[in-house]
Each structure stands twice: as structure tokens, then as C-alpha cells.
Design a protein around this motif. Structure first.
Motif, short mmCIF file in Angstrom:
data_model
loop_
_atom_site.label_atom_id
_atom_site.label_comp_id
_atom_site.label_asym_id
_atom_site.label_seq_id
_atom_site.Cartn_x
_atom_site.Cartn_y
_atom_site.Cartn_z
N SER A 232 0.65 -1.50 0.05
CA SER A 232 0.00 0.00 -0.16
C SER A 232 0.89 1.29 0.08
CB SER A 232 -1.02 -0.01 1.14
OG SER A 232 -1.78 1.10 1.28
N MET A 233 1.90 1.41 0.88
CA MET A 233 2.80 2.34 0.81
C MET A 233 3.49 2.74 -0.54
SD MET A 233 4.32 2.33 4.68
CE MET A 233 4.77 0.60 4.69
N ARG A 234 3.95 1.59 -1.09
CA ARG A 234 4.46 1.68 -2.24
C ARG A 234 3.67 2.15 -3.40
NH1 ARG A 234 7.04 -3.39 -1.27
NH2 ARG A 234 5.49 -4.36 -2.30
N ALA A 235 2.52 1.68 -3.53
CA ALA A 235 1.59 2.30 -4.39
C ALA A 235 0.99 3.48 -4.38
CB ALA A 235 0.10 1.29 -4.34
N LEU A 236 0.94 4.19 -2.90
CA LEU A 236 0.63 5.50 -2.71
C LEU A 236 1.70 6.31 -3.37
CD1 LEU A 236 -1.01 7.73 -1.42
CD2 LEU A 236 -0.06 7.31 0.79
N LEU A 237 2.92 6.09 -2.93
CA LEU A 237 3.98 7.09 -3.43
C LEU A 237 4.21 7.02 -4.77
CD1 LEU A 237 6.75 5.83 -0.60
CD2 LEU A 237 5.16 7.82 -0.66
N ARG A 238 3.79 6.09 -5.54
CA ARG A 238 3.90 5.86 -7.08
C ARG A 238 2.73 6.54 -7.73
NH1 ARG A 238 5.86 -0.46 -7.17
NH2 ARG A 238 8.09 -0.10 -6.50
N ASP A 239 1.68 6.72 -7.05
CA ASP A 239 0.35 7.15 -7.48
C ASP A 239 0.49 8.72 -8.17
OD1 ASP A 239 -2.35 7.98 -8.02
OD2 ASP A 239 -3.16 6.58 -6.56
N PRO A 240 0.45 9.03 -9.23
CA PRO A 240 0.60 10.41 -9.78
C PRO A 240 -0.46 11.31 -9.10
CG PRO A 240 -0.31 8.94 -11.31
CD PRO A 240 -0.02 8.02 -10.57
N ARG A 241 -1.60 10.88 -8.59
CA ARG A 241 -2.69 11.63 -8.00
C ARG A 241 -2.23 12.36 -6.80
NH1 ARG A 241 -7.58 7.26 -8.27
NH2 ARG A 241 -5.67 5.95 -7.38
N LEU A 242 -1.25 11.75 -6.14
CA LEU A 242 -0.48 12.17 -5.16
C LEU A 242 0.03 13.79 -5.14
CD1 LEU A 242 0.33 11.74 -1.99
CD2 LEU A 242 2.55 10.94 -2.85
N ASP A 243 0.48 13.88 -6.34
CA ASP A 243 0.94 15.26 -6.63
C ASP A 243 0.05 16.35 -7.02
OD1 ASP A 243 3.94 14.71 -6.59
OD2 ASP A 243 3.34 13.16 -8.07
N ARG A 244 -1.22 15.76 -7.29
CA ARG A 244 -2.16 16.68 -7.58
C ARG A 244 -3.32 17.18 -6.47
NH1 ARG A 244 -2.38 13.22 -12.29
NH2 ARG A 244 -4.20 12.02 -11.64
N LEU A 245 -2.99 16.55 -5.27
CA LEU A 245 -3.87 16.66 -4.01
C LEU A 245 -3.70 18.40 -3.77
CD1 LEU A 245 -5.53 14.73 -2.27
CD2 LEU A 245 -3.54 14.76 -0.76
N SER A 246 -4.88 18.82 -3.58
CA SER A 246 -4.79 20.26 -3.20
C SER A 246 -5.66 20.79 -2.19
CB SER A 246 -5.49 20.82 -4.56
OG SER A 246 -6.84 20.53 -4.81
N ILE A 247 -5.76 20.04 -1.26
CA ILE A 247 -6.44 20.35 -0.03
C ILE A 247 -5.52 20.79 0.96
CG2 ILE A 247 -8.55 18.98 -0.26
CD1 ILE A 247 -7.38 16.83 1.57
N PRO A 248 -5.85 21.56 1.98
CA PRO A 248 -4.89 22.20 3.15
C PRO A 248 -4.35 20.69 3.86
CG PRO A 248 -6.82 23.56 3.02
CD PRO A 248 -7.31 22.47 2.24
N ILE A 249 -3.06 20.62 4.04
CA ILE A 249 -2.82 19.58 4.81
C ILE A 249 -1.63 19.94 6.13
CG2 ILE A 249 -1.38 17.43 4.71
CD1 ILE A 249 -2.54 17.25 1.85
N LEU A 250 -1.65 19.34 7.07
CA LEU A 250 -0.62 19.64 7.98
C LEU A 250 -0.28 18.14 8.29
CD1 LEU A 250 0.45 21.40 10.50
CD2 LEU A 250 -1.28 20.58 11.96
N MET A 251 1.05 18.43 8.49
CA MET A 251 1.94 16.96 8.76
C MET A 251 2.85 17.20 9.98
SD MET A 251 2.81 15.22 5.15
CE MET A 251 3.74 13.90 5.78
N LEU A 252 2.64 16.28 10.97
CA LEU A 252 3.53 16.43 12.12
C LEU A 252 4.45 15.31 12.17
CD1 LEU A 252 1.10 18.43 13.01
CD2 LEU A 252 1.12 17.32 15.24
N ILE A 253 5.85 15.51 12.10
CA ILE A 253 6.97 14.37 11.93
C ILE A 253 7.72 14.38 13.24
CG2 ILE A 253 8.60 13.69 10.34
CD1 ILE A 253 6.99 15.26 8.04
N ALA A 254 7.80 13.16 13.63
CA ALA A 254 8.93 13.18 14.48
C ALA A 254 10.36 12.63 13.85
CB ALA A 254 8.55 11.83 15.70
#
Length: 311
Positions: A232-254
Motif C-alpha cells: 500500500s505504501m509503495r502504491a501510494l508513493l507511485r500514484d501520480p494523483r498524490l502530486d495533484r492533491l490540493s487540500i490544506p494538509i498539516l503533517m506532524l513528523i517526529a
């Protein structure tokens, strides 16, 4: 003033738990806590092996800020129906099933809140992965997305290449439904606590709730879960639609996360134009259940982001 321990270990009197049945008939446990004067609604989805109870303190903070909170335990864990006869093993055949659960739940939940302000999806760890994947695939259409230590890459002790090979081999040998470690081989409590949070008392909340409701507890993932997560992670990272996501997003990263790959999350954040809040060695995986300096900073970042969404 209610003290922190009471918030974490007392079920809120004005929240309620019901059952939600997925389109295929699978039984899920659903939680809801309405704000007195809501500014919006937030669907909060937890990580692998998590349960709703672990986040009651976070829910109380968000509800006090005017956000009505809903959550459900993922299929196969918590108070939802399990997938194997051995309830202790965390398993899923394909992550697409979990995405479909989220799609169906989101559709019903969103319809319940017409005219109720903004609708936000927050996902922690595995929940963050599934929330992002669902948004990319159009399974959900939130007004904003919050990803907390999202599972976009795994920290495998053997490294990614060898780890992927071992996972494939174990599944090829027919061990997909077996736990990746046996009883007595699991990491010690100190190691697990260190991986999740520096706050020992908050770490012990989990044991408190499992002591009250042993059926909620879940142990190691199966080899099949690891294979499905990796795919699932590999497929998500390869999905071209990921780069077209246009909603506000906050990421908290440790950045010192021992369970998921923060470098992968930072690369994804750059691709999707997410607002990023970074934490150093003071923070482990469970940012919202960390020591107060970390936890309060994480909540402040979420509050600021939500204020902009609700405006």
C-alpha cells in the motif's frame, strides 16, 4: 479543572459509543463526542493496534476547541471485529479493504453533518497512511487533512531491501497469518515505551484500559499485514494523483521516529505542499501522547491549523 489522569482514564459522560456496520456486514466500534458549540467536525483515525481510549485526552482538547469528534476502531483491531481466530494477531489481507471502510464511513458521517461547518480528517500512523491514500483515491473529500507521524515508510530493523525480501519469503512460505514474533519474543516494555513516547505515565494508560477491557488488546502484526502495508505504501508513493492533491494538509513528523520513516514523510510533504511541524530527539512516534512540551506543541500546531480552516 479536571486533571490529566482523569481525562485519560475516565470515559467522558457526554460521549457515546455505538456500532457501525460496513457495507459488507463487518462490525465496527464507533465513538462520538459532540462539542457544545461546534465550529466543525473532525474524524480521528488511530494507528495499528490502537484503540479510541488512548486518545481521550486529545479528544477533550479538541472538543473544548469546538470540534465534534468521531472515530472508529479499524477492522481487525480494538473493539471492531477481528480478522483471525487468534485475536492477538493484527492482520489484514489488503489495505484496500480498510480504505473502503473509510470511504463508506466517511460518506455516512459527512451526510450527518450537512451545515455543521468544516469536515476534517486526522490520521495517526497507519491511520495517517490510510487517510492520505483515501484522499488521493477520492474515497474521502475532507476540507483539510492532518497527518500525525504518518506511516508512509516503515523502519525495518533489517533495512528496507532485506526486510522486503524476508516479508515476501514468509508470505510465500504460507505464514501470512502468523505473527511476526511469538509470545515471549516481543520487544520488552521499556523498548516499546521508548519507541512510542517518553511519557511513562501516558504509556501506561494503554495497560490501564486493556486491564479493564482485555478484548481490546492487540499484539504483533502478521507477516500478511507487513506485506499489505508495504504494498500500500509503495502504491501510494507511485500514484501520480498524490502530486495533484490540493487540500490544506498539516503533517506532524517526529524525526527520531523508530517505527515509521520520517524522511519519507518529509519527501511526501514537499510533494503535496503540506505545512510541516518537525520534532527532534525529544519526540517519539506518538506525538499526541508525548511529554507535555512535545504534546502541547503538537496540539498548538493543530489548533493553529484548524483555526485557519474554520475561519
Amino acid at each position: 479543572m479536571i486533571d490529566s489522569l482523569s481525562l485519560r482514564r475516565t470515559f467522558p459522560a457526554d460521549a457515546w459509543v455505538t456500532r457501525w456496520i460496513a457495507p459488507d456486514g463487518w462490525d465496527h466500534r464507533r465513538f462520538h463526542w459532540a462539542a457544545a458549540r461546534p465550529v466543525g467536525r473532525l474524524l480521528f483515525q488511530t494507528g495499528r493496534a490502537d484503540v479510541i481510549e488512548k486518545y481521550l485526552e486529545v479528544f477533550a482538547h479538541l472538543v473544548a476547541g469546538g470540534w465534534s469528534i468521531t472515530a472508529f476502531d479499524w477492522r481487525g483491531q480494538g473493539g471492531s471485529g477481528r480478522l483471525l481466530a487468534d485475536r492477538h494477531v493484527g492482520h489484514v489481507g489488503e489495505f484496500s479493504v480498510l480504505v473502503e471502510d473509510l470511504r463508506a464511513f466517511w460518506t455516512e458521517w459527512r451526510a450527518e453533518g450537512d451545515g455543521a461547518g468544516r469536515h476534517v480528517l486526522l490520521g495517526h500512523s497507519m491511520g495517517g497512511h490510510l487517510a492520505l491514500r483515501a484522499a488521493v483515491e477520492g474515497a474521502v473529500a475532507p476540507d483539510a487533512l492532518i497527518l500525525v507521524a504518518p506511516m508512509l515508510g516503515l523502519r525495518l530493523p533489517t533495512g528496507p531491501l532485506l526486510g522486503t525480501g524476508i516479508i515476501g519469503l514468509m508470505n510465500a512460505l504460507g505464514r501470512g497469518e502468523r505473527a511476526i514474533w511469538r509470545a515471549g519474543e516481543e520487544p520488552g516494555l521499556h523498548t516499546r515505551q521508548r519507541n512510542l513516547t517518553h511519557d511513562v505515565e501516558r504509556f501506561e494508560d494503554e495497560a490501564y484500559w486493556y486491564g479493564r477491557s482485555p478484548d481490546l488488546a492487540l499484539g504483533p502484526p502478521s507477516w500478511g499485514w507487513l506485506r499489505s502495508a508495504s504494498r500500500s505504501m509503495r502504491a501510494l508513493l507511485r500514484d501520480p494523483r498524490l502530486d495533484r492533491l490540493s487540500i490544506p494538509i498539516l503533517m506532524l513528523i517526529a524525526e527520531a521516529d523508530r517505527l515509521v520513516d520520517p524522511g519519507c514523510s518529509l519527501r511526501v510533504a514537499a510533494r503535496i505542499g503540506a505545512q510541516v511541524e518537525r520534532f527532534g530527539p525529544e519526540a517519539a512516534h506518538e506525538l499526541l501522547r508525548e511529554v507535555d512540551p512535545v504534546r502541547l506543541r503538537a496540539l498548538a500546531a493543530i489548533d493553529s491549523f484548524l483555526s485557519g480552516i474554520a475561519a
